[in-house]
Design an enzyme around this catalytic site. Sequence first.
Site, short mmCIF file in Angstrom:
data_model
loop_
_atom_site.label_atom_id
_atom_site.label_comp_id
_atom_site.label_asym_id
_atom_site.label_seq_id
_atom_site.Cartn_x
_atom_site.Cartn_y
_atom_site.Cartn_z
N CYS A 150 -5.22 0.73 9.21
CA CYS A 150 -4.49 1.38 8.13
C CYS A 150 -3.11 1.83 8.62
O CYS A 150 -2.09 1.46 8.03
CB CYS A 150 -5.27 2.59 7.59
SG CYS A 150 -4.39 3.50 6.32
N GLU A 224 -10.14 -2.75 4.59
CA GLU A 224 -8.78 -2.76 4.01
C GLU A 224 -8.64 -3.90 3.00
O GLU A 224 -8.03 -3.73 1.94
CB GLU A 224 -7.74 -2.92 5.12
CG GLU A 224 -7.46 -1.68 5.93
CD GLU A 224 -6.61 -0.66 5.17
OE1 GLU A 224 -6.20 -0.92 4.02
OE2 GLU A 224 -6.36 0.41 5.73
#
Length: 236
Positions: A150, A224
Site C-alpha cells: 500500500c 490491493e
Amino acid sequence: MSSPVTLPDFPLAPPASLFARLRQAVAEDWLAYTQHPFVEQLGKGTLPEAAFRHYLVQDYRFLIHFARAWALALVKADTLEDMRHAADTISALLNEEMRLHVRYCARWGISEADLEDAPEAQANLAYTRYVLERGFSGDVLDLQVALAPCIVGYAEIGRALHAQFAESLAQNPYRDWIEMYAGEAYQQVARHAILQLDRLAARRLTEARFPDLVETFRQATRLEIAFWDMGLMQRF
C-alpha cells in the site's frame, strides 16, 4: 518454463533493497496491482465517478485500520527511533491525512457523515484484517512487509501515471489524486518505508525467512488488487 516477468524501473527502490526483492518475487501480481484497469482508467480520466466515490469512502475506512496497524508497529518496535517513527505516522494519519481525506471527499459530494456511516466492503475487511493479523501473529518486520504494498505501491502508481499522462493531466478529473501520490511529499514517505524495511531486515531477516515474507507481500498485493476490483464493481 515461462520467462520471468519484467517490471518497470522504480528508482526509489535499489535492486538490493528488501522491497525490490519482494516486488520482483511477486512480479506478475505486482503488475496486476499497479497496472489494474482501475488505475489505467484513473490515468486516462475515464473512471466512472461513482466508482471513484465508492473507492474514496472505502479508502477512508481503510485509513482507520491503517492507523491501528501503525499503533501495533509502535508496540512491536525494536528501538526508540522505530517507536518515534510509528508514533509520528499515527499522528499524521489521524490528525492530518484523514482530515485532508474528508476535505478531498467533500469535493466529490461526500460528507464526513457519509464516510462515518458507510459500511465496510468485504474487500476492505479482508485487507485490513489481514494486515492486522500479520502484525499480531508475527513481528514488526512481518507487519511492515504487509503494509509495504500500500505505502510504496501508491507512490509507484502515482509516479507512473503522472509520467504517462502528463500531457492530458490538466483535463483529468482525477488530477489531484495523481499529483498527490506523484508529489515529492508522498514519494518521500515511500522512500522512508523502503529504508525502514532494510533497517528491520538488517536485524531480523534470514534467507530462510525470506519465502514467508514473500508470501505475506504477495497476499497483501493480491488484496490491493481486490480493493481496485471493489472500486470497479461496486457503487456508492
